[in-house]
Design an enzyme around this catalytic site. Structure first.
Site, PDB file in Angstrom:
ATOM      1  N   PRO A   1       0.831  -1.211   0.000  1.00  0.00           N
ATOM      2  CG  PRO A   1      -0.662  -1.513   1.758  1.00  0.00           C
ATOM      3  CD  PRO A   1       0.604  -2.048   1.167  1.00  0.00           C
ATOM      4  CD  GLU A   2       2.916   2.956  -4.399  1.00  0.00           C
ATOM      5  OE1 GLU A   2       3.042   4.129  -4.784  1.00  0.00           O
ATOM      6  OE2 GLU A   2       3.127   1.976  -5.152  1.00  0.00           O
TER       7      GLU A   2
ATOM      8  CG  HIS B   1      -3.146 -15.068   8.360  1.00  0.00           C
ATOM      9  ND1 HIS B   1      -2.126 -15.872   8.801  1.00  0.00           N
ATOM     10  CD2 HIS B   1      -3.682 -15.676   7.293  1.00  0.00           C
ATOM     11  CE1 HIS B   1      -2.051 -16.941   8.023  1.00  0.00           C
ATOM     12  NE2 HIS B   1      -2.986 -16.850   7.098  1.00  0.00           N
TER      13      HIS B   1
ATOM     14  NE  ARG C   1       4.286 -11.517   1.533  1.00  0.00           N
ATOM     15  CZ  ARG C   1       4.768 -10.899   0.472  1.00  0.00           C
ATOM     16  NH1 ARG C   1       3.956 -10.246  -0.343  1.00  0.00           N
ATOM     17  NH2 ARG C   1       6.055 -10.926   0.215  1.00  0.00           N
TER      18      ARG C   1
ATOM     19  CE  LYS D   1      18.378  12.465  -2.985  1.00  0.00           C
ATOM     20  NZ  LYS D   1      19.281  11.930  -1.960  1.00  0.00           N
TER      21      LYS D   1
END
Ligand SMILES: [Zn+2]
Length: 280
Positions: free
Chosen positions: A2-3, A94, A113, A156
């Protein structure tokens, strides 16, 4: 994983269920997830009222009447599942942390997970938590400007794709929305970050804001086993221009030979999707 838009969507769903509610019972079903649960987590939650929520990058903060905040990260596969007390459906597998409100709702943190995490911190010190302290600006806030992004990228020598995944440059972006924002800005994911300051940053910042805002409005993107707090499925994955669309026609280019379609490359072990014709 998820972002920002998915975390924002889950947080809004949790807020609708939990804000203003008193937690009458909390339970942990194992020692922890990615890290052990903080000592006394269940005892702290029991009896506390949920005052509100805040998102920082990909983290949620649930603020309690005790002056503490529960820091939640969904990890790779974490989700929040709400169900009425006494529901006939068995609890999901879970489910590692469960809250029960005075209003009769169970909310479980489900994560097969176990890359998700939970911590407990003083609300007044949220931003000094080790996971939040070094985080860059929130991309949807006014303070995230081309000038600020330019300063973060100056000099960078990494590709812009990698630089935007770095949470100290800008908070909350992951693989999906970096690919989509670079496409909208017409910037190659391979371009060195140090060449972005100036005109390209001026295109990139609004592209990032637009793609995130549209994804939030769509309820985020659902990939694999990820779902929202409400159990509804986000719809933004149907609107990806490039992400996971290798070989498909580019939405902005004429068909071949004008454009070979969406290309996939691997950068730092992760797939990048882009149009090699318009992203320079
Ligand atoms: Zn194209």
């Amino acid at each position: 994983m998820p972002e920002l838009p998915e975390v924002e969507t889950v947080m809004r769903g949790l807020a609708a269920i939990l804000e203003g509610q008193t937690i009458i019972h909390a339970e942990t079903r194992r020692e922890g997830m990615r890290w052990p649960f903080p000592a006394g987590l269940a005892a702290t939650l029991a009896g506390a009222r949920v005052e509100g929520f805040r998102r920082r990058g990909k983290y949620m903060l649930m603020r309690l009447s005790t002056g503490q905040s529960v820091l939640i990260h969904l990890g790779m596969s974490g989700r929040m599942v709400a169900r009425p007390r006494g529901a006939n459906t068995p609890p999901p597998a879970h489910e590692h942390l469960i809250l029960e409100t005075a209003g009769g709702t169970h909310v479980g943190f489900v994560d097969p997970r176990r890359f998700g995490s939970v911590d407990l911190i003083p609300t007044a010190a949220e931003d000094s938590h080790r996971l939040l302290a070094g985080m860059g600006p929130e991309p949807l806030e006014e303070g995230f400007t081309p000038t600020i992004l330019s300063a973060a990228l100056a000099g960078k020598q990494t590709p812009i794709k990698a630089a935007l995944l770095d949470q100290s440059v800008v908070a909350g972006l992951g693989n999906i929305y970096v690919c989509e924002a670079l496409f909208r800005a017409g910037i190659s994911p391979r371009r060195l970050a140090g060449t972005i300051p100036g005109a390209r940053a001026t295109r990139l910042v609004p592209a990032i804001k637009a793609v995130l805002s549209e994804a939030i409005a769509a309820g985020g993107s659902t990939l694999r086993d990820y779902v929202q707090a409400s159990g509804e499925i986000g719809g933004f994955q149907d609107r990806f221009a490039v992400y996971d669309r290798e070989g498909e026609p580019c939405p902005l280019c004429p068909n071949p030979p004008g454009c070979p379609g969406i290309t996939r490359i691997v950068q730092a072990g992760r797939s990048t999707f882009f149009c090699a014709r318009i992203q320079r």
